[in-house]
Design a protein around this motif. Structure first.
Motif, PDB file in Angstrom:
ATOM      1  N   ALA A 103       0.841  -1.198   0.000  1.00 17.42           N
ATOM      2  CA  ALA A 103       0.000   0.000   0.000  1.00 17.42           C
ATOM      3  C   ALA A 103       0.877   1.248   0.000  1.00 17.42           C
ATOM      4  O   ALA A 103       1.997   1.256   0.526  1.00 17.42           O
ATOM      5  N   GLN A 104       0.378   2.300  -0.586  1.00 19.50           N
ATOM      6  CA  GLN A 104       1.087   3.582  -0.608  1.00 19.50           C
ATOM      7  C   GLN A 104       1.117   4.219   0.786  1.00 19.50           C
ATOM      8  O   GLN A 104       0.158   4.104   1.551  1.00 19.50           O
ATOM      9  N   SER A 105       2.219   4.892   1.103  1.00 19.64           N
ATOM     10  CA  SER A 105       2.336   5.632   2.350  1.00 19.64           C
ATOM     11  C   SER A 105       2.862   7.032   2.036  1.00 19.64           C
ATOM     12  O   SER A 105       3.831   7.188   1.286  1.00 19.64           O
ATOM     13  N   LEU A 106       2.217   8.064   2.598  1.00 24.87           N
ATOM     14  CA  LEU A 106       2.616   9.451   2.397  1.00 24.87           C
ATOM     15  C   LEU A 106       2.944  10.070   3.755  1.00 24.87           C
ATOM     16  O   LEU A 106       2.125  10.013   4.684  1.00 24.87           O
ATOM     17  N   VAL A 107       4.126  10.655   3.869  1.00 30.58           N
ATOM     18  CA  VAL A 107       4.585  11.229   5.140  1.00 30.58           C
ATOM     19  C   VAL A 107       4.760  12.735   4.970  1.00 30.58           C
ATOM     20  O   VAL A 107       5.493  13.191   4.080  1.00 30.58           O
ATOM     21  N   MET A 108       4.080  13.527   5.822  1.00 29.83           N
ATOM     22  CA  MET A 108       4.175  14.983   5.768  1.00 29.83           C
ATOM     23  C   MET A 108       5.346  15.457   6.635  1.00 29.83           C
ATOM     24  O   MET A 108       5.848  14.731   7.498  1.00 29.83           O
ATOM     25  N   ALA A 112       5.556  21.172  15.134  1.00 27.97           N
ATOM     26  CA  ALA A 112       5.923  21.302  16.542  1.00 27.97           C
ATOM     27  C   ALA A 112       4.792  20.864  17.471  1.00 27.97           C
ATOM     28  O   ALA A 112       5.047  20.460  18.615  1.00 27.97           O
ATOM     29  N   SER A 113       3.557  20.940  17.023  1.00 30.14           N
ATOM     30  CA  SER A 113       2.413  20.597  17.874  1.00 30.14           C
ATOM     31  C   SER A 113       1.411  19.756  17.089  1.00 30.14           C
ATOM     32  O   SER A 113       1.228  19.965  15.878  1.00 30.14           O
ATOM     33  N   ARG A 114       0.783  18.860  17.788  1.00 28.81           N
ATOM     34  CA  ARG A 114      -0.256  18.051  17.160  1.00 28.81           C
ATOM     35  C   ARG A 114      -1.648  18.587  17.485  1.00 28.81           C
ATOM     36  O   ARG A 114      -2.644  18.092  16.948  1.00 28.81           O
ATOM     37  N   THR A 115      -1.704  19.567  18.388  1.00 26.25           N
ATOM     38  CA  THR A 115      -3.007  20.109  18.796  1.00 26.25           C
ATOM     39  C   THR A 115      -3.239  21.536  18.305  1.00 26.25           C
ATOM     40  O   THR A 115      -4.362  22.033  18.368  1.00 26.25           O
ATOM     41  N   GLU A 116      -2.187  22.184  17.826  1.00 28.86           N
ATOM     42  CA  GLU A 116      -2.327  23.565  17.365  1.00 28.86           C
ATOM     43  C   GLU A 116      -2.894  23.592  15.951  1.00 28.86           C
ATOM     44  O   GLU A 116      -2.505  22.792  15.079  1.00 28.86           O
ATOM     45  N   ALA A 117      -3.823  24.499  15.688  1.00 29.68           N
ATOM     46  CA  ALA A 117      -4.453  24.605  14.378  1.00 29.68           C
ATOM     47  C   ALA A 117      -3.445  25.024  13.322  1.00 29.68           C
ATOM     48  O   ALA A 117      -2.550  25.828  13.557  1.00 29.68           O
ATOM     49  N   ALA A 161      -5.240   7.668   8.452  1.00 34.36           N
ATOM     50  CA  ALA A 161      -4.244   8.624   8.932  1.00 34.36           C
ATOM     51  C   ALA A 161      -3.751   8.263  10.322  1.00 34.36           C
ATOM     52  O   ALA A 161      -4.480   7.675  11.130  1.00 34.36           O
ATOM     53  N   THR A 162      -2.512   8.617  10.583  1.00 34.61           N
ATOM     54  CA  THR A 162      -1.944   8.459  11.923  1.00 34.61           C
ATOM     55  C   THR A 162      -0.872   9.523  12.103  1.00 34.61           C
ATOM     56  O   THR A 162      -0.530  10.254  11.154  1.00 34.61           O
ATOM     57  N   ILE A 163      -0.310   9.631  13.314  1.00 37.25           N
ATOM     58  CA  ILE A 163       0.726  10.628  13.600  1.00 37.25           C
ATOM     59  C   ILE A 163       1.956   9.913  14.149  1.00 37.25           C
ATOM     60  O   ILE A 163       1.849   9.092  15.063  1.00 37.25           O
ATOM     61  N   LEU A 164       3.109  10.223  13.573  1.00 41.98           N
ATOM     62  CA  LEU A 164       4.393   9.662  14.007  1.00 41.98           C
ATOM     63  C   LEU A 164       5.158  10.710  14.817  1.00 41.98           C
ATOM     64  O   LEU A 164       5.213  11.872  14.433  1.00 41.98           O
ATOM     65  N   ASN A 165       5.714  10.287  15.939  1.00 41.87           N
ATOM     66  CA  ASN A 165       6.578  11.160  16.746  1.00 41.87           C
ATOM     67  C   ASN A 165       8.023  10.742  16.512  1.00 41.87           C
ATOM     68  O   ASN A 165       8.463   9.684  16.973  1.00 41.87           O
ATOM     69  N   SER A 168      12.239  14.735  17.207  1.00 34.89           N
ATOM     70  CA  SER A 168      12.997  15.954  16.892  1.00 34.89           C
ATOM     71  C   SER A 168      12.299  17.187  17.477  1.00 34.89           C
ATOM     72  O   SER A 168      11.313  17.064  18.217  1.00 34.89           O
ATOM     73  N   ASP A 169      12.787  18.376  17.094  1.00 37.86           N
ATOM     74  CA  ASP A 169      12.147  19.613  17.562  1.00 37.86           C
ATOM     75  C   ASP A 169      10.773  19.793  16.931  1.00 37.86           C
ATOM     76  O   ASP A 169       9.912  20.467  17.503  1.00 37.86           O
ATOM     77  N   THR A 170      10.596  19.236  15.753  1.00 35.56           N
ATOM     78  CA  THR A 170       9.272  19.247  15.084  1.00 35.56           C
ATOM     79  C   THR A 170       8.889  17.787  14.851  1.00 35.56           C
ATOM     80  O   THR A 170       8.990  17.275  13.736  1.00 35.56           O
ATOM     81  N   PRO A 171       8.476  17.112  15.908  1.00 25.50           N
ATOM     82  CA  PRO A 171       8.399  15.647  15.867  1.00 25.50           C
ATOM     83  C   PRO A 171       7.141  15.062  15.227  1.00 25.50           C
ATOM     84  O   PRO A 171       7.144  13.878  14.857  1.00 25.50           O
TER      85      PRO A 171
END
Length: 454
Positions: A103-108, A112-117, A161-165, A168-171
């Motif tokens: 399957a295809q995977s796309l990484v952005m 710095a924050s996962r909660t900031e708009a 979708a998921t989030i990878l930590n 780093s400073d912008t994890p």
């Protein structure tokens, strides 16, 4: 003088006598309840026979339908598994798995924050296999957490979708993965309208994209030297009636054999014989008579049970077949003379299936085959509209309702009669009490007369 309890005034056991009279009257109800128990037992037995005949019919339908068409697969190697349906064609195949579908995977890029708009609002557009699907963020928010929840809340979007930590400073990196493998399921373009900041993060498939792609790939395999490409690791529609599930790759060739499932046919025949025997066992159970205790069962002497037993033998007799076998006994299925049940001689059955499988099939299948006759017999008793067991059960249910009415009526008559007795006893109790009072008064007066005379 008011009497609160029968017998108190007269000092007679009238309450006990009234209870005995009620018990005597209610003995008449025993006849009705005994008949009710008998009818209930008969209804239950009819239901049990109906169930057993239905099970036999189901097993016969399997023989009549596709049991003889069942196919099995034999795989040598560990790169794939295989299953076959009745539409599969017998054959031997050499199969080499060169690559698995991914399957295809796309990484952005990291945030710095996962909660900031990230910006405000906007609509994300995904293009997959030439079709675009849109996700409106106006009501969901634009933080990474919001985006993940919005994407995963759409089952038919085609991506998860998921989030990878990454530490780093912008994890915090947003990762999108196609829900299916293969190039057709891959996202070819992502754009965000109405939110420039989010578009800069997520745009894909156009110049200036910062998204890192792990491209989707198709499965690649060779079947008897022919190159095959598949969008999925579950490969269908390549070999008729055969499904391959790819598990791994190697430099060696695995083998696949597709053949008739003789064991499956034997299992289907055995199941049918077991269900046939179960019907006979149930008939014996519900019609049994214990000579020593002289007790009967629910259907002892029942003509319908005897009729079922007779029709069961019809399944085995007068067998006609276009093949070499005209009787079940010729393929090793014989009747035990002591029990009437069927027994299978595995050696004879195996020989018949090995040497003349088509003739074994002809014996069971077709309009006059054993399976068809078993289905006809079962239907004649279990059919919802005209089945004899169904009709008999309905008749017994009506009889049960009539007995319930008789019981209610008899109980009302008994209650009325006991009430008559109670009133009569109350009157007698009061009369005797009055007589006792009068007697005591006269005795007292006579006693006083005797005293004054002395």
């Amino acid at each position: 003088m008011a009497i609160s309890s029968i017998g108190v005034g007269s000092n007679l056991p009238l309450a006990e006598l009234l209870d005995n009279l009620r018990t005597s009257e209610e003995s008449k109800l025993t006849v009705i309840t005994t008949r009710q128990d008998s009818v209930n037992a008969r209804i239950t037995a009819y239901g049990q026979l109906k169930n057993e005949l239905t099970y036999m019919s189901t097993a016969a339908k399997t023989l009549s339908a596709d049991a003889f068409d069942s196919m099995k697969t034999t795989v040598v190697g560990s790169d794939f598994t295989a299953t076959a349906t009745t539409g599969a064609l017998a054959g031997d195949y050499r199969i080499k798995v060169n690559a698995l579908a991914t399957a295809q995977s796309l990484v952005m890029t990291g945030q710095a924050s996962r909660t900031e708009a990230i910006g405000s609002g906007g609509k994300i557009s995904f293009t997959i296999d030439g079709q675009s699907k849109e996700l409106d963020l106006a009501a969901t928010g634009t933080s990474l957490n919001d985006i993940v929840a919005a994407i995963n809340g759409q089952e038919n979007l085609g991506v998860r979708a998921t989030i990878l930590n990454n530490g780093s400073d912008t994890p915090y990196q947003l990762i999108l993965t196609s829900t299916k493998t293969g190039s057709d399921a891959a996202v070819t373009n992502i754009s965000v309208s109405g939110n420039t900041a989010l578009d800069a993060l997520m745009q894909f498939g156009s110049a200036g994209s910062t998204v890192t792609e792990s491209a989707a790939s198709n499965a690649s395999l060779e079947i008897n030297g022919v190159d095959i490409s598949s969008q999925s690791n579950t490969v269908t529609n390549v070999l008729d009636g055969v499904t391959l599930v790819l598990k791994g790759t190697s430099e060696t060739t695995n083998s696949l054999s597709v053949s008739g499932d003789a064991q499956g046919v034997k299992d289907a025949i055995k199941t049918f014989i077991d269900r046939y025997n179960d019907v006979l066992k149930k008939i014996k159970q519900v019609t049994a008579y214990d000579v020593e205790s002289q007790t009967t069962s629910a259907l002892t002497g029942d003509s319908l049970a005897r009729k079922i037993q007779g029709r069961m033998s019809d399944i085995l007799n007068n067998t006609s077949s276009a093949g070499a076998f005209s009787m079940l006994s010729q393929i090793g299925i014989r009747t035990d003379p002591s029990s009437g049940q069927l027994k299978i001689d595995d050696a004879v059955l195996n020989k018949a299936m090995l040497e003349k499988p088509a003739d074994v099939q002809a014996l069971f299948r077709g309009e006059s085959g054993v399976a068809a006759r078993a289905i006809d017999v079962a239907d004649s008793f279990t059919d919802a509209k005209a089945g004899l067991l169904v009709t008999a059960s309905e008749g017994a249910s009506k009889q049960l309702k009539d007995l319930e009415r008789q019981y209610t009526s008899a109980q009302a008559r008994i209650d009325a009669q006991v009430e008559v007795y109670r009133k009569q006893f109350a009157a007698m109790d009061a009369l005797v009490a009055q007589m006792n009072t009068t007697s005591s008064y006269l005795t007292q007066q006579l006693s006083l007369l005797g005293t004054s005379g002395s």
